[in-house]
Design a protein around this motif. Sequence first.
Motif, PDB file in Angstrom:
ATOM      1  N   SER A 100       0.870  -1.035  -0.027  1.00  0.00           N
ATOM      2  CA  SER A 100       0.079  -0.015  -0.013  1.00  0.00           C
ATOM      3  C   SER A 100       0.852   1.420  -0.115  1.00  0.00           C
ATOM      4  CB  SER A 100      -0.984   0.185   1.264  1.00  0.00           C
ATOM      5  OG  SER A 100      -0.155  -0.037   2.386  1.00  0.00           O
ATOM      6  N   ASP A 101       2.106   1.068   0.612  1.00  0.00           N
ATOM      7  CA  ASP A 101       3.015   2.538   0.479  1.00  0.00           C
ATOM      8  C   ASP A 101       3.307   2.789  -0.895  1.00  0.00           C
ATOM      9  OD1 ASP A 101       5.035   1.231   3.422  1.00  0.00           O
ATOM     10  OD2 ASP A 101       2.962   2.105   3.336  1.00  0.00           O
ATOM     11  N   ILE A 104       0.119   4.590  -2.335  1.00  0.00           N
ATOM     12  CA  ILE A 104      -0.277   5.713  -1.397  1.00  0.00           C
ATOM     13  C   ILE A 104       0.998   6.725  -1.744  1.00  0.00           C
ATOM     14  CG2 ILE A 104      -0.245   6.975   0.784  1.00  0.00           C
ATOM     15  CD1 ILE A 104      -1.518   4.175   1.716  1.00  0.00           C
ATOM     16  N   PRO A 108      -1.514   9.633  -3.464  1.00  0.00           N
ATOM     17  CA  PRO A 108      -1.958   9.789  -2.220  1.00  0.00           C
ATOM     18  C   PRO A 108      -3.339  10.144  -2.148  1.00  0.00           C
ATOM     19  CG  PRO A 108      -0.396  11.634  -2.758  1.00  0.00           C
ATOM     20  CD  PRO A 108      -0.480  10.474  -3.882  1.00  0.00           C
ATOM     21  N   GLU A 109      -4.008  10.659  -3.272  1.00  0.00           N
ATOM     22  CA  GLU A 109      -5.345  11.012  -3.273  1.00  0.00           C
ATOM     23  C   GLU A 109      -6.340   9.900  -3.261  1.00  0.00           C
ATOM     24  OE1 GLU A 109      -3.051  11.617  -5.630  1.00  0.00           O
ATOM     25  OE2 GLU A 109      -3.670  10.913  -7.664  1.00  0.00           O
ATOM     26  N   LEU A 111      -6.754   7.891  -0.836  1.00  0.00           N
ATOM     27  CA  LEU A 111      -6.983   8.080   0.694  1.00  0.00           C
ATOM     28  C   LEU A 111      -8.200   9.272   1.057  1.00  0.00           C
ATOM     29  CD1 LEU A 111      -3.630   8.012   2.388  1.00  0.00           C
ATOM     30  CD2 LEU A 111      -5.192   6.222   2.105  1.00  0.00           C
ATOM     31  N   ARG A 112      -8.622  10.030  -0.196  1.00  0.00           N
ATOM     32  CA  ARG A 112      -9.624  10.804  -0.180  1.00  0.00           C
ATOM     33  C   ARG A 112     -10.882  10.238  -0.681  1.00  0.00           C
ATOM     34  NH1 ARG A 112      -9.343  15.704  -3.720  1.00  0.00           N
ATOM     35  NH2 ARG A 112     -10.760  16.487  -2.037  1.00  0.00           N
ATOM     36  N   CYS A 113     -11.122   8.817  -0.846  1.00  0.00           N
ATOM     37  CA  CYS A 113     -11.919   8.183  -1.430  1.00  0.00           C
ATOM     38  C   CYS A 113     -13.207   8.300  -0.284  1.00  0.00           C
ATOM     39  CB  CYS A 113     -11.759   6.815  -1.637  1.00  0.00           C
ATOM     40  SG  CYS A 113     -13.075   5.575  -1.970  1.00  0.00           S
ATOM     41  N   MET A 130     -15.103   1.069  -6.585  1.00  0.00           N
ATOM     42  CA  MET A 130     -14.683   1.304  -5.149  1.00  0.00           C
ATOM     43  C   MET A 130     -13.993   0.228  -4.477  1.00  0.00           C
ATOM     44  SD  MET A 130     -17.691   2.686  -2.614  1.00  0.00           S
ATOM     45  CE  MET A 130     -18.386   1.171  -2.196  1.00  0.00           C
ATOM     46  N   ARG A 131     -14.585  -0.944  -4.777  1.00  0.00           N
ATOM     47  CA  ARG A 131     -13.995  -2.010  -4.128  1.00  0.00           C
ATOM     48  C   ARG A 131     -12.420  -2.421  -4.123  1.00  0.00           C
ATOM     49  NH1 ARG A 131     -16.482  -7.972  -5.027  1.00  0.00           N
ATOM     50  NH2 ARG A 131     -14.726  -8.623  -3.581  1.00  0.00           N
ATOM     51  N   ALA A 134     -10.551   0.312  -2.227  1.00  0.00           N
ATOM     52  CA  ALA A 134     -10.645   0.026  -0.925  1.00  0.00           C
ATOM     53  C   ALA A 134      -9.250  -0.910  -0.846  1.00  0.00           C
ATOM     54  CB  ALA A 134     -11.888  -0.680  -0.366  1.00  0.00           C
ATOM     55  N   GLN A 137      -6.318   0.869  -0.664  1.00  0.00           N
ATOM     56  CA  GLN A 137      -5.857   1.434   0.566  1.00  0.00           C
ATOM     57  C   GLN A 137      -5.441   0.364   1.709  1.00  0.00           C
ATOM     58  OE1 GLN A 137      -9.936   3.749   1.053  1.00  0.00           O
ATOM     59  NE2 GLN A 137      -8.257   5.156   1.875  1.00  0.00           N
ATOM     60  N   ARG A 138      -5.800  -0.919   1.476  1.00  0.00           N
ATOM     61  CA  ARG A 138      -5.477  -1.931   2.437  1.00  0.00           C
ATOM     62  C   ARG A 138      -4.104  -2.471   1.907  1.00  0.00           C
ATOM     63  NH1 ARG A 138     -10.798  -3.627   2.074  1.00  0.00           N
ATOM     64  NH2 ARG A 138     -10.239  -5.382   0.775  1.00  0.00           N
ATOM     65  N   LYS A 143      -5.795  -8.241  -5.113  1.00  0.00           N
ATOM     66  CA  LYS A 143      -7.304  -8.041  -5.213  1.00  0.00           C
ATOM     67  C   LYS A 143      -7.454  -6.845  -6.232  1.00  0.00           C
ATOM     68  CE  LYS A 143     -11.385  -8.513  -2.692  1.00  0.00           C
ATOM     69  NZ  LYS A 143     -12.026  -8.708  -1.420  1.00  0.00           N
TER      70      LYS A 143
ATOM     71  N   CYS B  16      -8.606   0.228   7.508  1.00  0.00           N
ATOM     72  CA  CYS B  16      -7.529   0.237   6.845  1.00  0.00           C
ATOM     73  C   CYS B  16      -6.005   0.202   7.311  1.00  0.00           C
ATOM     74  CB  CYS B  16      -7.206   1.712   5.790  1.00  0.00           C
ATOM     75  SG  CYS B  16      -8.792   2.347   5.114  1.00  0.00           S
ATOM     76  N   HIS B  19      -4.697  -3.388   8.461  1.00  0.00           N
ATOM     77  CA  HIS B  19      -4.350  -4.260   7.756  1.00  0.00           C
ATOM     78  C   HIS B  19      -2.816  -3.883   6.959  1.00  0.00           C
ATOM     79  CE1 HIS B  19      -7.503  -7.256   6.332  1.00  0.00           C
ATOM     80  NE2 HIS B  19      -7.545  -6.795   7.542  1.00  0.00           N
TER      81      HIS B  19
ATOM     82  N   ILE C 108      -1.275  18.232  -1.263  1.00  0.00           N
ATOM     83  CA  ILE C 108      -1.010  16.855  -1.272  1.00  0.00           C
ATOM     84  C   ILE C 108       0.187  16.374  -1.802  1.00  0.00           C
ATOM     85  CG2 ILE C 108      -1.860  14.475  -1.914  1.00  0.00           C
ATOM     86  CD1 ILE C 108      -4.417  15.371  -1.344  1.00  0.00           C
ATOM     87  N   LEU C 116       4.379  10.181   3.985  1.00  0.00           N
ATOM     88  CA  LEU C 116       3.274   9.613   3.283  1.00  0.00           C
ATOM     89  C   LEU C 116       3.562   7.980   3.355  1.00  0.00           C
ATOM     90  CD1 LEU C 116       2.838  10.837  -0.302  1.00  0.00           C
ATOM     91  CD2 LEU C 116       1.440  10.570   1.216  1.00  0.00           C
ATOM     92  N   ILE C 125      -6.004  10.229   6.003  1.00  0.00           N
ATOM     93  CA  ILE C 125      -7.241  10.070   5.578  1.00  0.00           C
ATOM     94  C   ILE C 125      -7.802  11.228   6.152  1.00  0.00           C
ATOM     95  CG2 ILE C 125      -9.351   8.844   5.589  1.00  0.00           C
ATOM     96  CD1 ILE C 125      -7.783   6.318   5.242  1.00  0.00           C
ATOM     97  N   PHE C 128      -6.477  14.741   5.407  1.00  0.00           N
ATOM     98  CA  PHE C 128      -6.984  15.294   3.996  1.00  0.00           C
ATOM     99  C   PHE C 128      -8.669  15.662   4.190  1.00  0.00           C
ATOM    100  CE2 PHE C 128      -3.254  13.911   2.592  1.00  0.00           C
ATOM    101  CZ  PHE C 128      -3.182  12.760   1.731  1.00  0.00           C
TER     102      PHE C 128
END
Lengths: 229, 303, 134
Positions: A100-101, A104, A108-109, A111-113, A130-131, A134, A137-138, A143, B16, B19, C108, C116, C125, C128
């Motif tokens: 995820s790093d 992100i 980085p945006e 994370l604005r979801c 959307m899934r 998500a 982000q994890r 996936k 989040c 995980h 950002i 980050l 999150i 932001f």
Amino acid sequence: MADEPAMVQFYLMGKPHRVPRGLTIQKAMEYAGFRLLRGCGCRGGFCGACGTVYRTPGDYRLKVGLACQTVVEDQMFLALIPFYPAVKSTYRVEDLPPTSDTLISLYPEILRCVGCNSCRKVCPQEIEVMRYIAAAQRGDIAKVANLSFDCLMCGLCASRCPAEIVQYNVAILARRLYACHVARPADHLAARVEEIERGACEADLDLMVAAGEAEWRRLYAAREIEPDE
Amino acid sequence: MRLGGGSVRIPYFPGCTLHSKARGFDASARAAAQALDIIMEELPEWTCCGATFSMSADSVMGLVAPTRILVSAKEAGKLLTLCSFCYNTLKRTNRVIATDAERRRKVLTFIEEDYQGTVQTVHLLELLRDEIGFDALAKRVTKPLQGLKVAPYYGCLLLRPAEELRFDDPERPTILENFLKSIGCEVVDFPHKTECCGSFVTVGSPETARECSSSILEAAVKQGAEMLVVSCPLCQYNLDRAQREAPAGQAHAPAVPVLYFSQLLAIALGCDEACLHLDGLSVDPRPRLSKWLGQKAEVTALA
Amino acid sequence: MILSRLNTENDVVAQINAISGVDVRACYQCGKCTAGCPLTSAMDLMPNQILRLLQLGEYEQALKSATIWQCASCLTCAGRCPKDVDPARVMDALRTILVRQGVAHVEISKIPADLLAEAPQQALIGGFRKFVGY
């Protein structure tokens, strides 16, 4: 009595056009006299060039489709969205860890979801956008890659996102990370490549190069067709 | 939610961060829960809850994601979280959905599901207090952490707003103290245990957050703490980071390990150490915890 | 500064009241919010001063302050306010007005790479949401 096909009317950029029923949007535009220079690609539902958004009377909802695949509905009011602005990060996928790093840091945006689901609702391929955001982000790269597999990068999701994410850029990065670092290399692919490099196909290729059009037609008509599974 | 034989089964929302950055929190909690016959069933599909609860009276968009999460636990009627941010957001969102008919209507048109605010958001500490009981928990402890001086740090989001969360007394809470006693620790009370660590201000103004966290660490160490426990990955990050950096000319904040409460719980219950993930802290807690670590686990647990 | 209804009753303060669900006129300046706030050392205006400015119709000073971007929404003020004025909601409303205009406190693209990479997702999150908006 009349043997001409029934006509339907659609609106392109506000102007009405009458076209025969049963045409796809792209064919209908050409029937109406347009020559398609942009927003037209493979015509086979694969390249994502012809993402289209439309509405029909009496329904406030937005509908979407690919212009090469979607049949014109009577009174359809449409606009082609051939390209929605998106900036892609530059990276060398070999140097990036599949975490995820990475996602992100480059986008980085994500994370604005806000979880509004507008992206999925507008996807002509019915991908669960959307899934996969998500999952991004994890840090579940596999996936993201699997859920976004059918993505054509038409850009409709990015056009609707209130968080200004370009979802398909995130997805393709995840697919590249997956292929480069996560997926098991296909042994049979490596074996086949080696076979080819050792000359397993040379004889057939020489035959094709030497033959003329008549021979090609004969070979094509007589080809072995794989049975349906 | 008791099954036959004393098991508690409850849907679980990790969020989040658990995980990725806070794996130790998630893994140690699952291991400890399993040792206590609590089955934490992660929701099959979930999105980010949005972390912060928007206090704007006209905010609808911010409620969509947490409502979606609550809806997925509709059948069970309860949802377990570990992280303070998720707990705060989910619980406060639920209250809006349950009480504000107009906003509920708007949110439900987006998520296209019916939901009346029936899901109760539960924190693991509440579960331990109310379903298991701290006295009963103490009896299940195989490695009481005797002599370990631990300061409980609550932060903001578990306690406030008190009238909505009803987690504990917002000015003088006791749940973490009772928890620590039940696992054998010596509790160190200190005056800043409910004060903000700086939270997300660390993103815009890291110096501000560093100052907040430093005063918390100083106060705890002054009272004799050799360790702090938290329930929030952001508190853990801010408190830990404050120990690593000091602005020019200023003293460093005292160095002391900051652990998740579930990590100490997992140790006390004798869980497999693979679930702890004690790496990456400014101060390695393992030397101080060596009395209870490094022995063969009696109970195998999820890593 | 001349104090009259023309200053004190204005659209922006009405908007702040509507967004926050609070009537700023209920504050009687007891100062408990400022006394309890853990972030005052980083603020230029104290929480009770922000409320006072809004009561006087001086919303521009409040909107320009560094204070609203140093507030962590820790709700210590809200828990202690004897009049349920909830300064935290007022801070949130001030930020909301600005981010809805497109004013972002955090850029950002300029966030340092190590932040980050290391900060827990919820920090980014939450940051932001509060500082960039949606």
